[in-house]
Design an enzyme around this catalytic site. Sequence first.
Site, mmCIF file in Angstrom:
data_model
loop_
_atom_site.group_PDB
_atom_site.id
_atom_site.type_symbol
_atom_site.label_atom_id
_atom_site.label_comp_id
_atom_site.label_asym_id
_atom_site.label_seq_id
_atom_site.Cartn_x
_atom_site.Cartn_y
_atom_site.Cartn_z
ATOM 1 N N CYS A 46 0.838 -1.212 0.000
ATOM 2 C CA CYS A 46 0.000 0.000 0.000
ATOM 3 C C CYS A 46 0.865 1.252 0.000
ATOM 4 O O CYS A 46 0.538 2.242 -0.661
ATOM 5 C CB CYS A 46 -0.918 0.018 1.217
HETATM 6 C C1 BEZ Z 1 0.544 -4.580 1.799
HETATM 7 O O1 BEZ Z 1 0.087 -3.493 1.480
HETATM 8 O O2 BEZ Z 1 1.745 -4.801 1.779
HETATM 9 C C2 BEZ Z 1 -0.359 -5.691 2.237
HETATM 10 C C3 BEZ Z 1 -1.534 -5.399 2.886
HETATM 11 C C4 BEZ Z 1 -2.347 -6.436 3.313
HETATM 12 C C5 BEZ Z 1 -1.982 -7.747 3.032
HETATM 13 C C6 BEZ Z 1 -0.814 -8.020 2.354
HETATM 14 C C7 BEZ Z 1 0.006 -6.976 1.940
#
Ligand code: BEZ
Length: 212
Positions: A46
């Site tokens: 994210c």
């Molecule tokens: C991420 O943004 O890295 C992420 C968020 C939730 C689950 C897996 C990855």
Amino acid sequence: MATLRLGDTAPDFTAETSEGKLNFYDYLGDGWGILFSHPADFTPVCTTELGTAAKFKDEFAKRNVKMMALSVDGAASHKEWIKDINETQGTNVNFPIIADEDRKVSDLYDMIHPNADDTLTVRSVFIVGADKKIKLILTYPASTGRNFYELLRVVDSLQLTANHKVATPANWKNGEKVVVSPAIPTDEAKKIFTKGVEEVKPYLRLTPDPTA
Ligand code: BEZ
């Protein structure tokens, strides 16, 4: 909650965001919009996505498209996280992130898919036209960051095909040859598309990008 489909009116809402309380339609004005959700603040994928979105803001603005992000974290969390995004991605996050703690907007747009995760939003994307109709819906899993070049490419295709009787072929990029709309007979197409029409098959006619 009814399933949203292409061509439906994008539901309006007022929500708390990292930039204060905003109404979606007021924020978009008479322009286009990209509403996109992500699972959670302070997560790695994210962080890269929001940084990338910020870097694309000028390109979207040239196309009269405003972005609004969303997660179920609160506004204070968003503001702290934005500092990290700016620091690590070399960006200035300059669009609002909805603080959807009560999941009002997530529910409205069906961004929580319980069999994937029953509390966090998946990576949804809604492209909304100036007419407030939904033009594109994408759903990505939490583990896969989105391709913002693809979102820009789709906006280019949508805006071109809204104004010209063409469609865009696989892997098309701005400026490349386009497909003549199947509804137009080739004789008529030759009059409309003065740069030339190449008839590969009677149903597959190519013409240079009419705006290039
Ligand atoms: C991420 O943004 O890295 C992420 C968020 C939730 C689950 C897996 C990855």
